[in-house]
Design a protein around this motif. Structure first.
Motif, PDB file in Angstrom:
ATOM      1  N   ARG A  21     -34.646  23.678   4.529  1.00  0.00           N
ATOM      2  CA  ARG A  21     -34.767  25.029   4.003  1.00  0.00           C
ATOM      3  C   ARG A  21     -35.787  25.037   2.873  1.00  0.00           C
ATOM      4  N   LYS A  22     -36.678  26.013   2.914  1.00  0.00           N
ATOM      5  CA  LYS A  22     -37.681  26.119   1.865  1.00  0.00           C
ATOM      6  C   LYS A  22     -37.041  26.741   0.629  1.00  0.00           C
ATOM      7  N   ARG A  23     -37.083  26.022  -0.458  1.00  0.00           N
ATOM      8  CA  ARG A  23     -36.498  26.517  -1.700  1.00  0.00           C
ATOM      9  C   ARG A  23     -37.565  27.221  -2.516  1.00  0.00           C
ATOM     10  N   THR A  24     -37.215  28.375  -3.004  1.00  0.00           N
ATOM     11  CA  THR A  24     -38.132  29.179  -3.793  1.00  0.00           C
ATOM     12  C   THR A  24     -37.779  29.044  -5.265  1.00  0.00           C
ATOM     13  N   LYS A  25     -38.778  28.750  -6.086  1.00  0.00           N
ATOM     14  CA  LYS A  25     -38.565  28.655  -7.523  1.00  0.00           C
ATOM     15  C   LYS A  25     -38.602  30.051  -8.120  1.00  0.00           C
ATOM     16  N   LEU A  26     -37.660  30.313  -9.024  1.00  0.00           N
ATOM     17  CA  LEU A  26     -37.585  31.585  -9.721  1.00  0.00           C
ATOM     18  C   LEU A  26     -37.698  31.343 -11.217  1.00  0.00           C
ATOM     19  N   GLU A  27     -38.233  32.336 -11.924  1.00  0.00           N
ATOM     20  CA  GLU A  27     -38.294  32.289 -13.377  1.00  0.00           C
ATOM     21  C   GLU A  27     -37.530  33.478 -13.929  1.00  0.00           C
ATOM     22  N   CYS A  28     -36.583  33.220 -14.794  1.00  0.00           N
ATOM     23  CA  CYS A  28     -35.797  34.275 -15.416  1.00  0.00           C
ATOM     24  C   CYS A  28     -36.665  34.989 -16.447  1.00  0.00           C
ATOM     25  N   LEU A  29     -36.753  36.302 -16.329  1.00  0.00           N
ATOM     26  CA  LEU A  29     -37.575  37.066 -17.260  1.00  0.00           C
ATOM     27  C   LEU A  29     -36.892  37.272 -18.605  1.00  0.00           C
ATOM     28  N   ALA A  30     -35.572  37.060 -18.668  1.00  0.00           N
ATOM     29  CA  ALA A  30     -34.848  37.233 -19.922  1.00  0.00           C
ATOM     30  C   ALA A  30     -34.965  36.002 -20.823  1.00  0.00           C
ATOM     31  N   CYS A  31     -34.805  34.807 -20.239  1.00  0.00           N
ATOM     32  CA  CYS A  31     -34.820  33.603 -21.073  1.00  0.00           C
ATOM     33  C   CYS A  31     -35.965  32.652 -20.754  1.00  0.00           C
ATOM     34  N   GLY A  32     -36.645  32.842 -19.617  1.00  0.00           N
ATOM     35  CA  GLY A  32     -37.801  32.024 -19.289  1.00  0.00           C
ATOM     36  C   GLY A  32     -37.498  30.722 -18.575  1.00  0.00           C
ATOM     37  N   ILE A  39     -36.632  28.164 -15.445  1.00  0.00           N
ATOM     38  CA  ILE A  39     -37.061  28.097 -14.046  1.00  0.00           C
ATOM     39  C   ILE A  39     -35.997  27.342 -13.259  1.00  0.00           C
ATOM     40  N   PHE A  40     -35.633  27.887 -12.085  1.00  0.00           N
ATOM     41  CA  PHE A  40     -34.593  27.290 -11.257  1.00  0.00           C
ATOM     42  C   PHE A  40     -34.814  27.692  -9.811  1.00  0.00           C
ATOM     43  N   ASP A  41     -34.106  27.027  -8.880  1.00  0.00           N
ATOM     44  CA  ASP A  41     -34.180  27.366  -7.467  1.00  0.00           C
ATOM     45  C   ASP A  41     -33.419  28.657  -7.194  1.00  0.00           C
ATOM     46  N   ASP A  42     -33.768  29.318  -6.091  1.00  0.00           N
ATOM     47  CA  ASP A  42     -33.154  30.604  -5.786  1.00  0.00           C
ATOM     48  C   ASP A  42     -31.669  30.496  -5.473  1.00  0.00           C
ATOM     49  N   ASP A  43     -31.216  29.337  -4.989  1.00  0.00           N
ATOM     50  CA  ASP A  43     -29.795  29.217  -4.688  1.00  0.00           C
ATOM     51  C   ASP A  43     -28.942  28.973  -5.939  1.00  0.00           C
ATOM     52  N   TYR A  44     -29.557  28.746  -7.090  1.00  0.00           N
ATOM     53  CA  TYR A  44     -28.821  28.607  -8.346  1.00  0.00           C
ATOM     54  C   TYR A  44     -28.879  29.874  -9.196  1.00  0.00           C
ATOM     55  N   ARG A  45     -29.329  30.972  -8.621  1.00  0.00           N
ATOM     56  CA  ARG A  45     -29.485  32.204  -9.393  1.00  0.00           C
ATOM     57  C   ARG A  45     -28.151  32.708  -9.934  1.00  0.00           C
ATOM     58  N   LYS A  46     -27.134  32.784  -9.091  1.00  0.00           N
ATOM     59  CA  LYS A  46     -25.830  33.283  -9.528  1.00  0.00           C
ATOM     60  C   LYS A  46     -25.221  32.363 -10.584  1.00  0.00           C
ATOM     61  N   LYS A  47     -25.361  31.059 -10.380  1.00  0.00           N
ATOM     62  CA  LYS A  47     -24.829  30.103 -11.341  1.00  0.00           C
ATOM     63  C   LYS A  47     -25.523  30.265 -12.702  1.00  0.00           C
ATOM     64  N   HIS A  48     -26.832  30.488 -12.687  1.00  0.00           N
ATOM     65  CA  HIS A  48     -27.586  30.703 -13.927  1.00  0.00           C
ATOM     66  C   HIS A  48     -27.127  31.984 -14.617  1.00  0.00           C
ATOM     67  N   GLU A  49     -26.927  33.046 -13.833  1.00  0.00           N
ATOM     68  CA  GLU A  49     -26.499  34.320 -14.421  1.00  0.00           C
ATOM     69  C   GLU A  49     -25.129  34.203 -15.070  1.00  0.00           C
ATOM     70  N   THR A  50     -24.203  33.484 -14.442  1.00  0.00           N
ATOM     71  CA  THR A  50     -22.862  33.363 -15.023  1.00  0.00           C
ATOM     72  C   THR A  50     -22.858  32.464 -16.256  1.00  0.00           C
ATOM     73  N   LYS A  51     -23.631  31.375 -16.233  1.00  0.00           N
ATOM     74  CA  LYS A  51     -23.625  30.457 -17.369  1.00  0.00           C
ATOM     75  C   LYS A  51     -24.427  30.969 -18.556  1.00  0.00           C
ATOM     76  N   GLN A  52     -25.606  31.496 -18.311  1.00  0.00           N
ATOM     77  CA  GLN A  52     -26.512  31.842 -19.395  1.00  0.00           C
ATOM     78  C   GLN A  52     -26.397  33.283 -19.870  1.00  0.00           C
ATOM     79  N   HIS A  53     -26.036  34.206 -18.970  1.00  0.00           N
ATOM     80  CA  HIS A  53     -26.081  35.627 -19.298  1.00  0.00           C
ATOM     81  C   HIS A  53     -24.740  36.329 -19.096  1.00  0.00           C
ATOM     82  N   GLU A  54     -23.646  35.600 -19.207  1.00  0.00           N
ATOM     83  CA  GLU A  54     -22.283  36.138 -19.097  1.00  0.00           C
ATOM     84  C   GLU A  54     -22.052  36.927 -17.803  1.00  0.00           C
TER      85      GLU A  54
END
Length: 73
Positions: A9-20, A22-37
């Motif tokens: 599976r091709k993993r897409t890198k994302l950059e959070c515009l709130a904190c800057g 960078i993470f893979d697209d499949d870790y987006r929800k995990k990042h939102e819960t840990k970093q942004h409540e």
């Protein structure tokens, strides 16, 4: 039978515009819960052009110049 998927599976890198960060697209929800409540945040694709139409026009120019070069040789 052991049936495994041979395509990766091709993993897409994302950059959070709130904190800057960078993470893979499949870790987006995990990042939102840990970093942004758990709040949804805006992200952008790393390496993606700002305007895809301009990028496509440049790509077309490059391929046309390669075709003319190939015809000369």
């Amino acid at each position: 039978m052991n049936c495994t998927n041979t395509k990766k599976r091709k993993r897409t890198k994302l950059e959070c515009l709130a904190c800057g960060s960078i993470f893979d697209d499949d870790y987006r929800k995990k990042h939102e819960t840990k970093q942004h409540e758990g709040k949804r945040v805006l992200v952008k694709h790393v390496g993606a052009p700002e305007n895809p139409f301009i990028a496509a026009a440049r790509l077309k120019q490059v391929t046309e110049s390669e075709k003319t070069f190939a015809k000369k040789n």
